[in-house]
Design a protein around this motif. Structure first.
Motif, PDB file in Angstrom:
ATOM      1  N   MET A  54       2.446 -42.777  65.903  1.00 31.34           N
ATOM      2  CA  MET A  54       3.303 -42.002  65.005  1.00 31.34           C
ATOM      3  C   MET A  54       3.079 -42.470  63.573  1.00 31.34           C
ATOM      4  O   MET A  54       3.200 -43.659  63.280  1.00 31.34           O
ATOM      5  CB  MET A  54       4.774 -42.199  65.386  1.00 31.34           C
ATOM      6  N   PRO A  55       2.711 -41.586  62.658  1.00 28.02           N
ATOM      7  CA  PRO A  55       2.488 -42.000  61.275  1.00 28.02           C
ATOM      8  C   PRO A  55       3.788 -42.382  60.575  1.00 28.02           C
ATOM      9  O   PRO A  55       4.858 -41.845  60.868  1.00 28.02           O
ATOM     10  CB  PRO A  55       1.853 -40.762  60.640  1.00 28.02           C
ATOM     11  N   ILE A  56       3.675 -43.324  59.659  1.00 30.11           N
ATOM     12  CA  ILE A  56       4.811 -43.722  58.838  1.00 30.11           C
ATOM     13  C   ILE A  56       5.080 -42.612  57.833  1.00 30.11           C
ATOM     14  O   ILE A  56       4.169 -42.131  57.167  1.00 30.11           O
ATOM     15  CB  ILE A  56       4.498 -45.046  58.123  1.00 30.11           C
ATOM     16  N   ARG A  57       6.337 -42.232  57.680  1.00 32.96           N
ATOM     17  CA  ARG A  57       6.674 -41.078  56.846  1.00 32.96           C
ATOM     18  C   ARG A  57       6.898 -41.479  55.390  1.00 32.96           C
ATOM     19  O   ARG A  57       7.744 -42.327  55.106  1.00 32.96           O
ATOM     20  CB  ARG A  57       7.930 -40.389  57.381  1.00 32.96           C
ATOM     21  N   PRO A  58       6.156 -40.891  54.459  1.00 31.49           N
ATOM     22  CA  PRO A  58       6.452 -41.090  53.042  1.00 31.49           C
ATOM     23  C   PRO A  58       7.511 -40.086  52.601  1.00 31.49           C
ATOM     24  O   PRO A  58       7.812 -39.151  53.359  1.00 31.49           O
ATOM     25  CB  PRO A  58       5.110 -40.803  52.377  1.00 31.49           C
ATOM     26  N   PRO A  59       8.034 -40.232  51.385  1.00 36.10           N
ATOM     27  CA  PRO A  59       7.753 -41.303  50.427  1.00 36.10           C
ATOM     28  C   PRO A  59       8.427 -42.616  50.811  1.00 36.10           C
ATOM     29  O   PRO A  59       9.315 -42.646  51.661  1.00 36.10           O
ATOM     30  CB  PRO A  59       8.304 -40.746  49.114  1.00 36.10           C
ATOM     31  N   TYR A  60       7.978 -43.704  50.128  1.00 34.36           N
ATOM     32  CA  TYR A  60       8.410 -45.043  50.464  1.00 34.36           C
ATOM     33  C   TYR A  60       9.334 -45.633  49.406  1.00 34.36           C
ATOM     34  O   TYR A  60       9.178 -45.373  48.206  1.00 34.36           O
ATOM     35  CB  TYR A  60       7.209 -45.985  50.582  1.00 34.36           C
ATOM     36  N   LEU A  61      10.245 -46.470  49.856  1.00 33.77           N
ATOM     37  CA  LEU A  61      10.954 -47.420  49.018  1.00 33.77           C
ATOM     38  C   LEU A  61      10.336 -48.780  49.315  1.00 33.77           C
ATOM     39  O   LEU A  61      10.404 -49.256  50.458  1.00 33.77           O
ATOM     40  CB  LEU A  61      12.451 -47.427  49.342  1.00 33.77           C
TER      41      LEU A  61
END
Length: 332
Positions: A1-8
């Motif tokens: 499962m890809p990590i969802r952006p946007p990021y903090l």
């Protein structure tokens, strides 16, 4: 499962945040803000946001962008991670400690329907490498030592090829690279028998003109980490290799009894290893970190190296990787 952006980006309370710095450099469009603790001196010039403020701005994931000593999770961070989960953010970390194994964090993630990403720890099993050839083009960065620019070079080549409209993907093999790419395999957590198989899985069959730019690890001349390098070489079956080096290095860092090997030896040995699973593999050039040299000195260093080796020698920051990308575009 890809990590969802946007990021903090979580920067902690220290003076270094290598992972967050790498993500902000290579994927600035994915970084919406930073979360700092009192005492922290790192500043990536992003908006300072609380988890609640970040969630209100559409942020999806709190990314732990700093690795404390030993890769363990400091107790002081737990409350902030729980706060992020309560605010509606997923949390991604590359620590040796599994955040999913911390009771308070796991309970908060379950209660709020959030996902925890422990990217250092693979979430699947890998097969033993098959050694079978597969279509598509692959490039692997190799090194004279650890931390000499292998990830940076692979990312620079991805950026340059995409700028030219070419089909190319960076393939991450470490936690920082995974955060940048959004997916990958941290091979330092894969059982040794399966690292080559993980490399096959990471760079699968593809279109004939597609390039996978695979992040190298370690060095076949490193007394501790040669094994992971060799497994990546065999599993990725690279068509092209790029040798990475830091111009300031004379000896293997942390192993002062081991000198950096002559570049011609590095080229020959890496190429010979690669030809076990890809008889057509060839090393196309060098990527050198010349940041410790002045501009004129760096130019002279690269020119002399190129004259000796008869291969393109570049610095991804000072000269760019265009000449290496030219070779990939013209590949036959």
């Amino acid at each position: 499962m890809p990590i969802r952006p946007p990021y903090l980006l979580f920067l902690g309370d220290g003076d270094q945040a290598k992972t967050a710095t790498g993500v902000a450099y290579w994927r600035p469009e994915l970084c919406a803000g930073q979360l700092r603790m009192p005492g922290g001196s790192v500043d990536l010039n992003l908006p300072d946001l609380s988890p609640e403020q970040a969630a209100a701005r559409g942020v999806k994931t709190l990314l732990i962008g700093v690795a404390p000593h030993g890769g363990q999770l400091p107790e002081a961070w737990t409350a902030l991670i729980v706060e992020a989960l309560q605010a509606g953010l997923d949390v991604a970390a590359g620590l040796h400690t599994r955040i999913a194994g911390v009771a308070e964090i796991a309970s908060a993630a379950k209660a709020h329907g959030r996902t925890l990403f422990d990217v250092r720890h693979p979430d699947r099993n890998f097969a033993v490498a098959s050694g079978k050839r597969r279509p598509g083009r692959r490039l692997l960065t190799v090194g004279t030592d650890c931390e000499v620019g292998k990830m940076f070079t692979a990312l620079a080549l991805e950026r340059e090829l995409r700028r030219r409209g070419r089909d190319a993907d960076f393939r991450a093999t470490g936690q920082t690279g995974i955060f940048i790419a959004g997916r990958g395999v941290s091979v330092d957590a894969v059982v040794s028998d399966f690292v080559a198989g993980a490399a096959e899985w990471l760079s699968p069959a593809n279109e004939p003109d597609h390039w996978d730019l695979i992040e190298g690890q370690g060095s076949i001349f490193h007394p501790a980490y040669a094994g992971v390098t060799l497994s990546l070489i065999h599993g990725s079956q690279p068509d092209a290799l790029v040798l990475c080096h830091d111009a300031s290095r004379r000896r293997v860092v942390g192993y002062e009894d081991y000198p950096i090997q002559p570049f011609a030896v590095c080229i020959d040995e890496n190429t010979r290893a690669a030809r076990l699973t890809n008889p057509d593999a060839r090393l196309i050039g060098m990527s050198v970190n010349t940041s410790t040299l002045g501009s004129a000195e760096a130019s002279a260093y690269l020119a002399e190296l190129e004259d000796d080796l008869k291969l393109p020698c570049v610095d991804p920051v000072r000269t760019g990787v265009g000449r290496l990308a030219d070779l990939l575009e013209a590949w036959t």
